[in-house]
Each structure stands twice: as C-alpha cells, then as structure tokens.
Design an enzyme around this catalytic site. Structure first.
Site, PDB file in Angstrom:
ATOM      1  N   ASP A 103       0.945 -10.418   1.209  1.00 16.30           N
ATOM      2  CA  ASP A 103       0.841  -9.020   1.629  1.00 16.30           C
ATOM      3  C   ASP A 103       1.853  -8.763   2.745  1.00 16.30           C
ATOM      4  OD1 ASP A 103      -0.039  -6.416   1.820  1.00 16.30           O
ATOM      5  OD2 ASP A 103      -2.028  -6.897   2.585  1.00 16.30           O
ATOM      6  N   ASP A 128      -0.253   4.469   0.975  1.00 17.13           N
ATOM      7  CA  ASP A 128      -0.532   5.490   1.991  1.00 17.13           C
ATOM      8  C   ASP A 128       0.176   5.210   3.306  1.00 17.13           C
ATOM      9  OD1 ASP A 128      -2.270   3.266   2.347  1.00 17.13           O
ATOM     10  OD2 ASP A 128      -3.568   4.480   3.629  1.00 17.13           O
ATOM     11  N   ASP A 147       6.354   0.736   6.721  1.00 14.79           N
ATOM     12  CA  ASP A 147       4.928   0.532   6.468  1.00 14.79           C
ATOM     13  C   ASP A 147       4.416   1.573   5.489  1.00 14.79           C
ATOM     14  OD1 ASP A 147       2.318  -0.296   6.663  1.00 14.79           O
ATOM     15  OD2 ASP A 147       1.961   0.608   8.612  1.00 14.79           O
ATOM     16  N   GLU A 151      -5.031   1.862   2.676  1.00 12.66           N
ATOM     17  CA  GLU A 151      -4.985   0.731   3.599  1.00 12.66           C
ATOM     18  C   GLU A 151      -5.050   1.176   5.045  1.00 12.66           C
ATOM     19  OE1 GLU A 151      -3.072  -2.271   6.280  1.00 12.66           O
ATOM     20  OE2 GLU A 151      -2.478  -0.194   5.827  1.00 12.66           O
ATOM     21  N   GLU A 152      -4.435   2.308   5.345  1.00 14.54           N
ATOM     22  CA  GLU A 152      -4.388   2.768   6.731  1.00 14.54           C
ATOM     23  C   GLU A 152      -5.760   3.169   7.266  1.00 14.54           C
ATOM     24  OE1 GLU A 152      -1.951   2.284   8.482  1.00 14.54           O
ATOM     25  OE2 GLU A 152      -0.121   2.351   7.288  1.00 14.54           O
ATOM     26  N   HIS A 185       0.829  -1.216   0.000  1.00  8.86           N
ATOM     27  CA  HIS A 185       0.000   0.000   0.000  1.00  8.86           C
ATOM     28  C   HIS A 185       0.852   1.249   0.000  1.00  8.86           C
ATOM     29  CE1 HIS A 185       0.391   0.986   4.374  1.00  8.86           C
ATOM     30  NE2 HIS A 185       0.460  -0.320   4.526  1.00  8.86           N
TER      31      HIS A 185
END
Length: 555
Positions: free
Chosen positions: A236, A144, A175, A209-210, A142
C-alpha cells in the site's frame, strides 16, 4: 591493627570492583567496535529463484506519454473528496469510475482480468496467474482525497492539475491518485504487450480511505474473505525515498513501512452544576478539565525507543553514516536509551520514541457570564508499537488521577503487526530488489508509519503488509510553509524517521518526464514555485518502478 586491616580490605574491594567495571566497559566497547566494523544487514542475501534480472522493455512513445499525462491530469481534476464517513462526493466518484474505464480499456476488457465494483464506488481487480500453487499478492491505492479550497493558499486551483514551472499542482498528486493511475497504467501496458503472470494478484482501490476506509477497504476485505483468499503480502502507500532528509546519512534512503502506529481518540469530560460568574465556586468544570489536560501534557507516555521497528530502521542505515554516528547506529542494543533521550527533544522525532499525546479539541461555555455545566476535551494518541491500546488507556486514567474526569474511548486500535523484513521475506525482498533496480543509489531500510492506511484492514488476509511508494522527498522549502504544518500528517501518511515535511517535491512515479508537486498538504499550506532539477535518468527510473515491480513479482 584490625581497623587498618579493614581499611585495606575495603580498598582492595574497591580496586577489584573498579577493575571489573573497567573490564566490562572495555568488553562492551570491543563488542560495539567489532559490530560497527562487521555489521551488515545485507549479509547472506542471495538472488532467489523468483528474482528476475531481465524485464520487459518499458519504453513508451511520445503519444503514449501524452496520453498517460492527460489521464493523470483528468484524475486530479475530479474532486473525489471525502469529508466525513457520511459525506462523500459520490457524483465525483461515479465520474472517476468512468475515467478509469476510458483511460484503461485493455484492463477493463481483457479476458484475463476480473473486475467488480465494491460498495458502489471501490474497485477490485483479480489477475489470475498460470501457476496456481503460487500464493497471490495485492496492491492497494485509494481514489478519494481530503478537502481543499483555493483560498487555503494554493498557487493554482487544487483540482486544476495546472502545470507551473514543470510541476503539476493538485490534490491527489501524491495522496494517492498517482498510485491509482500508475498501477493501472503499468498493467494496461503489460496487457497490451501480451503479458500473462505466473503469480496471480489483486488490485484494490478504496474510495473512502481518508475517512478510515470503513465502506471501501473493509468491504473489499469481506469479498476476499468470502472467496477464501489468503495473500502472500500486501503493498500500500506509506513511506518513501528520503534524499538529504536524515541528518548525517550518506545518500538517499528508501524506507519500506513494515508497521503502523496504533490510534486512540479519547474524550475527557467534567460535569458540574451550572452557575453565574458573580458567584464562582473554587473549581469550575473548565478548571478541573484544564488541570487534567495539563497533567497529560506534563507527563508524556514512557520512552520506548528501540523496542519497536524503529530499531531495524537505524540498523539498516548504520553503514551509511560516518563515525561516530555509525558506531551509535550499529549498536542500538547499547545506545537506544541515549538516542531516545536525544530524539524526544523534537516533536517530529519524538513521534518515534513513544506514544504521542495531542490535545486536539476543547469545548465548553456558551456565554461570558455563565459557568458551564459541561466541559470536554478530545485527546488523540498515536500508539507506539511496543504498547497496546489498553495499556495506553490505563496510563491516561492514572495520569489524570481525578474521578471527576470521565474518560470515554471514542475510537481506537492497537499498533499494526510488524511484517517480516529479513532475507527470507518474499514481499520485502521483492520490493527491495525493485527499488534497487530503479534507484541503485539508495539504501533500503524498514520503517514505521506514524499515520494509518487502508492496509490496516487486511491483517486477516496477509501476514506481511508493506507501505511504500516511490515518491522522492527532499528538504529545503520548510521555512516557506507558514500555516497548518501538522496537516502534512493527514495528507501524506508518509512520515518516517526525522523531519516532518511541510514542502514535498516529487517526480510523479508513474508518469515519465513530468514532475508532480503537492501544493497545500491539507487546508492551508503554501509551497513556493521553485523548480527542482532532476535528471532524465531519474525520470526514467521513476517511470520504470511499477512496470518493473509487476514484472519482477509476477513472472
């Protein structure tokens, strides 16, 4: 005489029972001992026809090294922040789109790669394979990140990608922009070298995603469903390599997430007539709700350790413990209840024992002399794999036990299905083989993610979903973290067996030769500038990971 005979019969019976009990205990001990000495989770594994032993050379020259590091820093500098489902930095997301196209021109221009933008900011790539009989798989990451401010304790501005003592600081270094850039960088280099896979694969890059992935991941899934896509497996972010983290374990362990805990956010509220503090009733709305909250904290959810995927984790690691821990870990069928009682004593390990209950918000009152008519509290629960959302809601209701307290489910879902991880599991064994190729010193084991990822939206497309990134965790800096330690859960979604890390040190897995370091995990973490010493061999291994994985699984 009769009385004496009765006494003798009772003694005889007691002796028989005692002897039988002794035999049972002895039988259990023998069985446990035999299992301890012979238990091997890797027994019977053979090199399958899909496992490659020779990989395309992954050496990169100095120019390429500088280029990929520059691209990675540029990615960190773009503040692709997701604050809420409706508050996304769309300007930054558009800028990031431009960066991807500039950084990976071969990926975006290759006739082999099909690309489409989904929901304005997410990306879906399709690389078809030459063998149409092979079911494709999918890599996820992801774009974001969560919010970050320099005043929250960063040693460097959170979007500066500044290098200090060999570490790159910035939101997204772990992340999850390292996965975004790493996957595409590996594909870029393979395409440049004329690589064409036998097994097709998808790459999905979500942009929210966040904040649960409702726009990005969910729309990517809709696109794939319309195409009739089914996947062999999904990979993932999630768990990682733990080095010196699990007490008593000899050597590092790579944990591959095979499931995620479920989630429930529950609102508890009490309504009463308002009043003045000079004439208080016997019970106020705040007092009633406080009592309900206290009962939830005093009566935790049932102990379920050993009834979920955590059992497989300990069994896979058992041979790396010394006695007596090896004896215990090899016989989870016997010692799960005992181990669960030990683990529940600490918050970090209690997360693997049961559904956890956390009171995260409590709101009431507007003035010091006014009795509020309304009081509300929010409870966040992470649901153990052996429970369902409905079971948890029923337990909350019975524990609160007060009709005056209204309960409302704000959001929630069941624990994710447990993916296969035996010797016949294609996805798990491919990941395991790639990990061992690059990190031969580690032990690979299945694990459970206590946080959630975009992969939870893909359960209709793949039976097996795995969560792993080759991030290297070591203990040592936890005492230096002074604030917001629980935020590590939000930032990393990487917690596994024993210790919640407030200090995370890793080599950037897709960028050869430079360390990456996560500074504040979420709003206010401080990490000291201590440099870790990591060998050049380890740096090379970390760079090889995505390249080796793609080549192994696709060729």
């Amino acid at each position: 005489m009769t009385e004496r005979s009765a006494t003798l019969n009772i003694l005889k019976f007691v002796k028989i029972v005692s002897f039988s009990l002794l035999l049972v205990i002895l039988a259990f001990f023998v069985a446990a001992t035999v299992r301890t000495l012979t238990f091997d989770v890797n027994a019977g594994l053979q090199l399958a026809h899909w496992e490659k032993t020779n990989n395309i050379a992954s050496d990169i020259n100095q120019h390429q090294r500088e280029e990929l590091l520059s691209n990675f820093r540029d990615a960190i500098r773009i503040p692709t922040v997701s604050t809420t489902e409706t508050q996304l930095n769309t300007t930054a997301l558009r800028e990031f789109d431009g960066l991807l196209r500039k950084a990976f021109p071969t990926v975006f221009s290759s006739h082999l790669v099909q690309h489409e933008v989904v929901a304005n900011y997410s990306h879906l790539f399709w690389v078809p394979g030459s063998d149409l009989a092979l079911v494709p798989y999918m890599l996820l990451a992801h774009i974001d990140v969560v919010p970050a401010e320099e005043r929250d304790g960063w040693e460097a501005p959170p979007f500066s990608a500044k290098e200090i003592d060999g570490f790159i600081y910035g939101r997204g270094t772990i992340d999850n922009k390292q996965s975004v850039m790493g996957i595409l960088q590996a594909l870029e280099y393979l395409l440049i070298r004329g690589y064409s896979p036998r097994r097709g694969f998808f790459i999905g890059l979500g942009h929210d995603e966040e904040v649960s992935g409702f726009q990005g991941a969910m729309n990517i899934v809709r696109v794939l469903k319309k195409k009739g896509v089914q996947l062999a497996f999904v990979l993932d972010e999630g768990l990682a390599v733990l080095d010196g983290v699990i007490s008593g374990l000899q050597g590092p362990a790579a944990l591959i997430g095979i499931s995620e805990k479920g989630l429930a956010t529950v609102k508890l509220s009490v309504s009463k007539a308002p009043g003045h503090s000079s004439m208080p009733p016997s019970e106020s709305s705040i007092g009633i709700l406080a009592g309900a909250v206290k009962r939830l904290e005093d009566n935790p959810m049932p102990r379920l350790f050993g009834e979920g995927p955590e059992r497989g984790t300990f069994e896979h690691l058992a041979h790396k413990f010394k006695l007596p821990l090896k004896f215990v870990m090899s016989n989870m069928w016997l010692f799960s209840p005992l181990l669960g009682r030990v683990m529940e004593r600490r918050p970090d390990t209690n997360a693997f024992v049961r559904t956890t209950t956390a009171i995260t918000m409590f709101n009431s009152g507007v003035k010091v002399n006014i009795l509020p008519s309304q009081a509300e509290a929010y409870v966040n629960l992470r649901i153990h794999s052996a429970q369902s959302l409905q079971e948890v809601l029923e337990l909350i209701q019975s524990t609160v036990g007060d009709e005056r307290v209204k309960m409302e489910l704000v959001d929630g879902f069941d624990p994710l299905p447990v993916s296969s991880y035996d010797e016949t599991s294609f996805g798990f064994q491919i990941i395991k083989k790639t990990v061992l190729d690059q990190f031969p010193q580690v032990t690979v084991a299945p694990g459970i993610c206590i946080g959630n990822t975009d992969s939870r939206h893909y359960t209709d497309l793949a039976k097996d979903i795995y969560r792993f990134a080759p991030t290297w965790f070591r203990p040592g800096d936890a005492q230096s973290v002074l604030a917001n330690e629980g935020a590590v859960l939000v930032e990393l979604n990487l917690l596994s067996i024993t210790i919640v890390h407030q200090t995370v040190v890793t080599i950037c897995p897709f960028h050869h030769g430079v360390y990456c370091r996560l500074a504040p995990a979420n709003f206010s973490l401080f990490l000291p500038g201590r440099k870790r010493t990591i060998s050049e061999d380890m740096l090379q291994q970390l760079w090889l990971w995505p390249h080796s994985f793609l080549h192994t699984v696709l060729d």
